[in-house]
Scaffold this motif. Structure first.
Motif, PDB file in Angstrom:
ATOM      1  N   MET A  51      45.936  -1.494   7.093  1.00 38.16           N
ATOM      2  CA  MET A  51      44.901  -0.904   7.935  1.00 38.16           C
ATOM      3  C   MET A  51      43.516  -1.389   7.514  1.00 38.16           C
ATOM      4  O   MET A  51      42.676  -1.705   8.359  1.00 38.16           O
ATOM      5  N   GLN A  52      43.293  -1.496   6.213  1.00 43.75           N
ATOM      6  CA  GLN A  52      41.994  -1.965   5.725  1.00 43.75           C
ATOM      7  C   GLN A  52      41.747  -3.420   6.108  1.00 43.75           C
ATOM      8  O   GLN A  52      40.597  -3.840   6.256  1.00 43.75           O
ATOM      9  N   LEU A  53      42.802  -4.192   6.297  1.00 43.22           N
ATOM     10  CA  LEU A  53      42.653  -5.581   6.741  1.00 43.22           C
ATOM     11  C   LEU A  53      42.420  -5.692   8.242  1.00 43.22           C
ATOM     12  O   LEU A  53      41.605  -6.498   8.691  1.00 43.22           O
ATOM     13  N   ILE A  54      43.130  -4.903   9.026  1.00 44.53           N
ATOM     14  CA  ILE A  54      43.078  -5.067  10.477  1.00 44.53           C
ATOM     15  C   ILE A  54      41.867  -4.374  11.106  1.00 44.53           C
ATOM     16  O   ILE A  54      41.344  -4.846  12.115  1.00 44.53           O
ATOM     17  N   ILE A  55      41.387  -3.291  10.511  1.00 48.06           N
ATOM     18  CA  ILE A  55      40.250  -2.563  11.094  1.00 48.06           C
ATOM     19  C   ILE A  55      39.038  -3.472  11.295  1.00 48.06           C
ATOM     20  O   ILE A  55      38.493  -3.536  12.403  1.00 48.06           O
ATOM     21  N   PRO A  56      38.574  -4.209  10.280  1.00 47.10           N
ATOM     22  CA  PRO A  56      37.401  -5.058  10.511  1.00 47.10           C
ATOM     23  C   PRO A  56      37.665  -6.175  11.530  1.00 47.10           C
ATOM     24  O   PRO A  56      36.762  -6.590  12.249  1.00 47.10           O
ATOM     25  N   GLU A  57      38.911  -6.629  11.595  1.00 48.95           N
ATOM     26  CA  GLU A  57      39.243  -7.662  12.580  1.00 48.95           C
ATOM     27  C   GLU A  57      39.122  -7.115  14.000  1.00 48.95           C
ATOM     28  O   GLU A  57      38.588  -7.775  14.891  1.00 48.95           O
ATOM     29  N   VAL A  58      39.635  -5.915  14.220  1.00 46.07           N
ATOM     30  CA  VAL A  58      39.527  -5.287  15.544  1.00 46.07           C
ATOM     31  C   VAL A  58      38.060  -5.043  15.865  1.00 46.07           C
ATOM     32  O   VAL A  58      37.603  -5.307  16.982  1.00 46.07           O
ATOM     33  N   PRO A  71      39.137  -1.608  27.258  1.00 47.38           N
ATOM     34  CA  PRO A  71      39.935  -1.944  26.069  1.00 47.38           C
ATOM     35  C   PRO A  71      39.112  -1.883  24.776  1.00 47.38           C
ATOM     36  O   PRO A  71      39.616  -1.476  23.727  1.00 47.38           O
ATOM     37  N   ARG A  72      37.834  -2.232  24.851  1.00 48.67           N
ATOM     38  CA  ARG A  72      36.952  -2.143  23.683  1.00 48.67           C
ATOM     39  C   ARG A  72      36.824  -0.683  23.257  1.00 48.67           C
ATOM     40  O   ARG A  72      36.972  -0.351  22.081  1.00 48.67           O
ATOM     41  N   CYS A  78      40.607   4.007  18.362  1.00 50.30           N
ATOM     42  CA  CYS A  78      41.722   3.864  17.423  1.00 50.30           C
ATOM     43  C   CYS A  78      41.200   3.541  16.024  1.00 50.30           C
ATOM     44  O   CYS A  78      41.706   4.070  15.027  1.00 50.30           O
ATOM     45  N   VAL A  79      40.191   2.693  15.938  1.00 48.01           N
ATOM     46  CA  VAL A  79      39.584   2.364  14.648  1.00 48.01           C
ATOM     47  C   VAL A  79      39.012   3.627  14.004  1.00 48.01           C
ATOM     48  O   VAL A  79      39.186   3.866  12.804  1.00 48.01           O
ATOM     49  N   HIS A 114      46.364  -3.026  19.697  1.00 44.79           N
ATOM     50  CA  HIS A 114      45.013  -3.366  20.161  1.00 44.79           C
ATOM     51  C   HIS A 114      44.633  -4.782  19.740  1.00 44.79           C
ATOM     52  O   HIS A 114      44.091  -5.546  20.535  1.00 44.79           O
ATOM     53  N   TYR A 115      44.915  -5.129  18.495  1.00 46.95           N
ATOM     54  CA  TYR A 115      44.585  -6.473  18.005  1.00 46.95           C
ATOM     55  C   TYR A 115      45.284  -7.537  18.854  1.00 46.95           C
ATOM     56  O   TYR A 115      44.663  -8.506  19.287  1.00 46.95           O
ATOM     57  N   GLU A 116      46.561  -7.331  19.088  1.00 41.32           N
ATOM     58  CA  GLU A 116      47.330  -8.311  19.861  1.00 41.32           C
ATOM     59  C   GLU A 116      46.843  -8.386  21.301  1.00 41.32           C
ATOM     60  O   GLU A 116      46.749  -9.471  21.876  1.00 41.32           O
ATOM     61  N   ALA A 117      46.510  -7.252  21.887  1.00 46.08           N
ATOM     62  CA  ALA A 117      46.007  -7.251  23.264  1.00 46.08           C
ATOM     63  C   ALA A 117      44.649  -7.944  23.342  1.00 46.08           C
ATOM     64  O   ALA A 117      44.401  -8.738  24.253  1.00 46.08           O
ATOM     65  N   LEU A 118      43.781  -7.666  22.390  1.00 48.62           N
ATOM     66  CA  LEU A 118      42.433  -8.238  22.412  1.00 48.62           C
ATOM     67  C   LEU A 118      42.417  -9.724  22.065  1.00 48.62           C
ATOM     68  O   LEU A 118      41.493 -10.430  22.448  1.00 48.62           O
ATOM     69  N   THR A 119      43.416 -10.183  21.338  1.00 50.14           N
ATOM     70  CA  THR A 119      43.475 -11.609  20.990  1.00 50.14           C
ATOM     71  C   THR A 119      44.378 -12.390  21.934  1.00 50.14           C
ATOM     72  O   THR A 119      44.582 -13.582  21.753  1.00 50.14           O
ATOM     73  N   GLY A 120      44.937 -11.700  22.925  1.00 46.01           N
ATOM     74  CA  GLY A 120      45.769 -12.382  23.914  1.00 46.01           C
ATOM     75  C   GLY A 120      47.204 -12.582  23.497  1.00 46.01           C
ATOM     76  O   GLY A 120      47.958 -13.278  24.162  1.00 46.01           O
ATOM     77  N   GLN A 121      47.609 -11.988  22.394  1.00 39.75           N
ATOM     78  CA  GLN A 121      49.009 -12.069  21.997  1.00 39.75           C
ATOM     79  C   GLN A 121      49.780 -11.055  22.824  1.00 39.75           C
ATOM     80  O   GLN A 121      49.419  -9.888  22.866  1.00 39.75           O
TER      81      GLN A 121
END
Length: 166
Positions: A51-58, A71-72, A78-79, A114-121
């Motif tokens: 979670m600590q890794l993915i939060i700043p990425e999102v 979506p933002r 969620c963050v 959310h990460y996958e949706a926002l990055t197009g995965q």
């Protein structure tokens, strides 16, 4: 004097496969025998680290979106929930530790989504794994939460070898 911002550092894409592997050790709780004791403590630390890794990425991805982008807004909500869960500790008893770990796992699942949706995965709804650009896929029609039909893509192999019913 004019100051320039440093260029953002190139980051390695988040490994949501590994994160989802950790999640799978706890969810869905009806079908998974959870770890206990030190194994549960280690898994909880791993979930917190993920979670600590993915939060700043999102957050970084959402910063590039319009402030009125839905979506933002959802990803940032969620963050906020994830940060709240990171600020809490599990109860000292074994049941409390497991409940806390499962809460982290559910929140991490949402962050990965959310990460996958926002990055197009895209995600394969049959196997819950990301669909990569090089993967062979087929269309898959399903009923959405609001009752309408949705067309997704799933891995071609998943269409030929569906998961057994739970």
């Amino acid at each position: 004097m004019t100051r320039t911002r440093p260029a953002p550092a190139a980051t390695v894409p988040v490994d949501t496969d590994t994160m989802r592997g950790s999640i799978a050790l706890l969810l869905p709780h009806e079908t998974v025998q959870p770890p206990v004791g030190e194994q549960l403590a280690t898994l909880t630390l791993a979930l917190r680290g993920h979670m600590q890794l993915i939060i700043p990425e999102v957050e970084q991805i959402t910063a590039r979106l319009s402030s009125n982008d839905i979506p933002r807004y959802c990803a940032l909500a969620c963050v906020g929930e994830a940060r709240g869960k990171l600020g809490v500790r599990a109860a000292a008893d074994p049941h409390g530790a497991l409940t806390y770990a499962r809460r982290l796992a559910r929140t991490l699942t949402a962050l990965c989504d959310h990460y996958e949706a926002l990055t197009g995965q895209g995600m394969c709804v049959a196997c819950d794994r990301p669909i990569r650009a090089t993967d062979d896929t087929v269309p898959y029609d399903r009923v959405g939460n609001s009752g309408g039909a949705l067309t997704s893509r799933i891995h071609a192999a998943c269409a030929q070898h569906p998961r057994p019913a739970r």
